[in-house]
Each structure stands twice: as C-alpha cells, then as structure tokens.
Design a protein around this motif. Sequence first.
Motif, mmCIF file in Angstrom:
data_model
loop_
_atom_site.group_PDB
_atom_site.id
_atom_site.type_symbol
_atom_site.label_atom_id
_atom_site.label_comp_id
_atom_site.label_asym_id
_atom_site.label_seq_id
_atom_site.Cartn_x
_atom_site.Cartn_y
_atom_site.Cartn_z
ATOM 1 N N ILE A 38 0.862 -1.388 -0.631
ATOM 2 C CA ILE A 38 -0.264 -0.156 0.118
ATOM 3 C C ILE A 38 0.739 1.098 -0.358
ATOM 4 C CG2 ILE A 38 0.036 0.401 2.720
ATOM 5 C CD1 ILE A 38 -3.601 0.780 2.220
ATOM 6 N N ASN A 39 0.741 2.116 -0.424
ATOM 7 C CA ASN A 39 1.682 3.575 -0.095
ATOM 8 C C ASN A 39 0.306 4.651 0.222
ATOM 9 O OD1 ASN A 39 -0.506 6.069 -1.906
ATOM 10 N ND2 ASN A 39 -0.296 5.423 -3.183
ATOM 11 N N GLU A 40 1.730 5.344 0.552
ATOM 12 C CA GLU A 40 0.924 6.096 2.203
ATOM 13 C C GLU A 40 0.187 7.237 2.433
ATOM 14 O OE1 GLU A 40 3.357 9.365 5.023
ATOM 15 O OE2 GLU A 40 4.538 8.453 3.289
ATOM 16 N N SER A 41 -0.414 7.219 1.488
ATOM 17 C CA SER A 41 -1.581 8.019 1.058
ATOM 18 C C SER A 41 -2.913 7.309 1.499
ATOM 19 C CB SER A 41 -1.789 8.700 -0.374
ATOM 20 O OG SER A 41 -0.793 9.867 -0.387
ATOM 21 N N GLU A 42 -2.524 6.025 0.605
ATOM 22 C CA GLU A 42 -3.911 4.896 1.141
ATOM 23 C C GLU A 42 -3.595 4.373 2.050
ATOM 24 O OE1 GLU A 42 -3.314 3.608 -3.727
ATOM 25 O OE2 GLU A 42 -2.593 2.172 -2.168
ATOM 26 N N LEU A 43 -3.340 3.853 2.807
ATOM 27 C CA LEU A 43 -2.194 4.011 4.096
ATOM 28 C C LEU A 43 -2.867 4.810 5.444
ATOM 29 C CD1 LEU A 43 -1.127 1.813 6.633
ATOM 30 C CD2 LEU A 43 0.792 2.976 6.545
ATOM 31 N N ARG A 44 -2.772 6.399 5.263
ATOM 32 C CA ARG A 44 -3.396 7.595 5.942
ATOM 33 C C ARG A 44 -4.733 7.126 5.484
ATOM 34 N NH1 ARG A 44 0.056 9.225 8.800
ATOM 35 N NH2 ARG A 44 2.211 9.197 8.759
ATOM 36 N N LEU A 45 -5.514 7.317 4.060
ATOM 37 C CA LEU A 45 -7.049 7.444 4.676
ATOM 38 C C LEU A 45 -7.697 6.080 4.752
ATOM 39 C CD1 LEU A 45 -9.646 9.021 2.598
ATOM 40 C CD2 LEU A 45 -8.453 7.433 1.382
ATOM 41 N N LEU A 46 -7.111 4.997 5.018
ATOM 42 C CA LEU A 46 -7.565 3.105 5.221
ATOM 43 C C LEU A 46 -7.415 3.878 6.857
ATOM 44 C CD1 LEU A 46 -8.936 0.659 4.593
ATOM 45 C CD2 LEU A 46 -5.962 0.111 5.107
ATOM 46 N N CYS A 47 -6.733 3.771 7.161
ATOM 47 C CA CYS A 47 -6.847 4.296 8.824
ATOM 48 C C CYS A 47 -7.274 5.704 9.213
ATOM 49 C CB CYS A 47 -5.351 4.046 9.419
ATOM 50 S SG CYS A 47 -4.380 2.542 8.925
ATOM 51 N N ASN A 48 -7.736 6.162 8.653
ATOM 52 C CA ASN A 48 -8.197 7.820 8.897
ATOM 53 C C ASN A 48 -6.901 8.201 9.603
ATOM 54 O OD1 ASN A 48 -10.164 9.846 8.858
ATOM 55 N ND2 ASN A 48 -11.324 9.202 10.505
ATOM 56 N N ASN A 49 -5.854 8.024 9.416
ATOM 57 C CA ASN A 49 -5.264 8.865 10.387
ATOM 58 C C ASN A 49 -3.843 9.670 9.490
ATOM 59 O OD1 ASN A 49 -2.837 9.250 12.343
ATOM 60 N ND2 ASN A 49 -3.320 7.629 13.478
ATOM 61 N N ASP A 50 -4.028 10.486 9.870
ATOM 62 C CA ASP A 50 -2.445 11.504 8.919
ATOM 63 C C ASP A 50 -1.910 12.668 10.023
ATOM 64 O OD1 ASP A 50 -4.140 12.238 6.247
ATOM 65 O OD2 ASP A 50 -5.192 13.441 7.270
ATOM 66 N N TYR A 51 -1.823 12.125 11.344
ATOM 67 C CA TYR A 51 -0.989 12.291 12.048
ATOM 68 C C TYR A 51 0.720 10.572 12.690
ATOM 69 C CZ TYR A 51 -4.445 16.038 12.015
ATOM 70 O OH TYR A 51 -5.622 16.266 12.025
ATOM 71 N N ASP A 52 -0.128 9.472 12.973
ATOM 72 C CA ASP A 52 0.633 9.205 13.553
ATOM 73 C C ASP A 52 1.789 8.790 12.688
ATOM 74 O OD1 ASP A 52 -0.835 8.362 15.743
ATOM 75 O OD2 ASP A 52 -1.841 7.321 15.367
ATOM 76 N N ASP A 53 3.003 8.459 12.815
ATOM 77 C CA ASP A 53 3.515 7.658 12.327
ATOM 78 C C ASP A 53 3.605 6.383 11.547
ATOM 79 O OD1 ASP A 53 4.806 5.493 14.076
ATOM 80 O OD2 ASP A 53 6.431 7.102 14.548
ATOM 81 N N LEU A 54 4.004 5.955 10.714
ATOM 82 C CA LEU A 54 3.893 5.083 9.999
ATOM 83 C C LEU A 54 3.951 3.333 10.370
ATOM 84 C CD1 LEU A 54 5.740 4.938 6.188
ATOM 85 C CD2 LEU A 54 3.251 6.265 6.949
#
Length: 152
Positions: A38-54
């Motif tokens: 998964i790419n980072e943008s997709e991961l953040r959207l999937l987890c609904n989280n723009d703040y936590d580290d990967l």
Amino acid sequence: MEKLSKETLLSFDPGMLYVEKGFDVLKPVLERTDILLINESELRLLCNNDYDDLKELTLGLLDLGIDTVVVKQGSKGVFAINNSQECFVEAYKCDVVDTTGAGDSFNSGFLYSFLKGYDLEKSCQIGNWVASKAIQGFGMDKFPTVKELEIS
C-alpha cells in the motif's frame, strides 16, 4: 474467515479506488491478507489517520492478522514491517521519465524476491530497483528481465 495456507499467500494492493470504500468494507479482505502492499496516502486514508507515524499505523494492521505490511513512499523509499523485521529502504536515484506503474513494478520485484526467500529488507531493495528501472522509460521499455533480476 481463515487465512490461506503458507503455500498460498495472499498479497493485496488495494489502490485508492478500494481504499476510498473505507476500512469496514475492506476488513474481510484485510483479515485474509498475508502481504499488504500500500502507498502512504492510501494507508493514511484507510486508517483515517494523518498524524501517527507509519510504524504505529502498520502495527495496527499486524494486530489485525496481516503478516507483512509494505508502505510505498515514492521517491522517499519504502517502509516495511512484519513480526520479525522492520526496515526502511531508500529509493534509488535515477532519471525519471514516467512513473506510471511504479507501484506495480515495485510489487513485482518485492513479491518475486520475498517468495524466493529473501528477507524483508532485501525484498524491498529489489522492489525499489525494479521500480527505478521501470520509471526510466515508457511502458515496458526499461522493465528488467528475469535474468537481470536474478543477478541484481
């Protein structure tokens, strides 16, 4: 649902089209997934989280039962984690002509290597190498052959 046997691994790269459907829709597939690419943008959207580290985001997916999570970050590189290893591998420097298919190219190199028994870091390095070759031309012009892959 049971996960597939180790003889039959399920890799999943949902892409933005499916990630936009939301976690609850994808959860049944994710619970059966062995390798999430998964790419980072997709991961953040999937987890609904723009703040936590990967790492924090991926640990939640490991807790869901996914064995290996690979987060593609384009020109920054790739972060990957499983229960025994964690790594960050920088992208190769190269002349970029067309990035279309870079993620899929990475996936092919990563999966080829991982299924051959290479560890997580080496598989990410090879995935990055395949992607770097692919983006140096249009279409399949620069995509490496299996012979080139074997000697990389």
